[in-house]
Enzyme design. Structure first.
Site, short mmCIF file in Angstrom:
data_model
loop_
_atom_site.label_atom_id
_atom_site.label_comp_id
_atom_site.label_asym_id
_atom_site.label_seq_id
_atom_site.Cartn_x
_atom_site.Cartn_y
_atom_site.Cartn_z
N ASN A 98 40.97 43.17 38.07
CA ASN A 98 40.14 43.42 36.90
C ASN A 98 40.96 44.05 35.78
OD1 ASN A 98 37.57 42.67 38.21
ND2 ASN A 98 37.99 44.47 39.47
N ASP A 100 40.50 46.75 34.31
CA ASP A 100 40.66 48.21 34.47
C ASP A 100 41.65 48.57 35.57
OD1 ASP A 100 39.30 47.68 36.80
OD2 ASP A 100 37.60 48.99 36.38
N GLU A 150 30.60 34.57 43.11
CA GLU A 150 31.61 35.64 43.12
C GLU A 150 32.89 35.20 43.82
OE1 GLU A 150 31.93 38.51 41.78
OE2 GLU A 150 29.94 39.09 41.08
N ASP A 195 38.99 43.15 43.08
CA ASP A 195 37.80 42.69 43.80
C ASP A 195 38.24 41.89 45.01
OD1 ASP A 195 36.12 43.84 41.94
OD2 ASP A 195 35.98 42.02 40.73
N ASN A 211 34.59 45.71 44.94
CA ASN A 211 35.49 46.42 44.03
C ASN A 211 36.15 47.65 44.67
OD1 ASN A 211 35.75 48.72 41.74
ND2 ASN A 211 36.26 46.69 40.93
N SER A 222 41.45 47.80 38.75
CA SER A 222 40.89 47.71 40.10
C SER A 222 40.94 46.26 40.57
CB SER A 222 39.44 48.22 40.11
OG SER A 222 38.61 47.36 39.35
#
Ligand SMILES: *[C@@H]1O[C@H](CO)[C@@H](O)[C@H](O)[C@H]1NC(C)=O
Length: 148
Positions: free
Chosen positions: A65, A67, A54, A71, A78, A69
């Site tokens: 991301n 959408d 990750e 990370d 998130n 958002s």
């Protein structure tokens, strides 16, 4: 600009760049100190694999991301659900500012990760852990690490 000044400027930038990375065994030590070894049934190797797939062992990693958002940090937490970055709607379940999840002490992000791994699904909440770490032999992640 003198070449000496240029060299010190460049090495400064390189140092700042590398400062965001934590070594595998240093991370293992912190995770061990914070009682993650066996927490909710996951080993330190699971956590190291998670931090690699990750976060690339990069404490300050931030990724946007599709959408909208973001990370955050070594566990890529998130902003829609777990932390507040004041950029879009958030559930802010960890009750923390996303920027705090990038702190070099790692304590804020470990606390939030504990919350995430405690809900249904456990570490499967991280898609990359499910794809790349789950059900695989992982003990080699601890190779050469001394916790004591
Ligand atoms: C760590 O992540 C930050 C933010 O995403 C990035 O700017 C930086 O270059 C990364 N560090 C390394 C060593 O890859």
């Amino acid at each position: 600009m003198t070449s000496r000044l240029l060299i010190s400027l460049v090495s400064c930038l390189v140092a700042a760049h590398q400062a965001s990375l934590v070594s595998r065994c240093d991370l293992a030590k912190v995770l061990h100190q914070e009682d993650l070894d066996g927490f909710e049934g996951y080993s330190l190797s699971d956590w190291l694999c998670l931090a690699f797939v990750e976060g690339d062992f990069n404490i300050t990693k931030v990724n946007e991301n599709t959408d909208g958002s973001f990370d955050y940090g070594i566990f890529q937490i998130n902003s829609h659900y777990w932390c507040n970055d004041y950029r879009s709607h958030t559930e802010n379940i960890c009750q923390v500012e996303c920027q705090e999840l990038l702190s070099p002490s790692l304590l804020s992000i470990i606390n939030c990760a504990k919350k995430i791994v405690s809900i249904a699904g456990g570490m499967k909440n991280w898609v990359r852990w499910r794809l790349h770490c789950a059900g695989r032999p992982l003990s080699y992640w601890m190779t050469g690490c001394h916790l004591g």
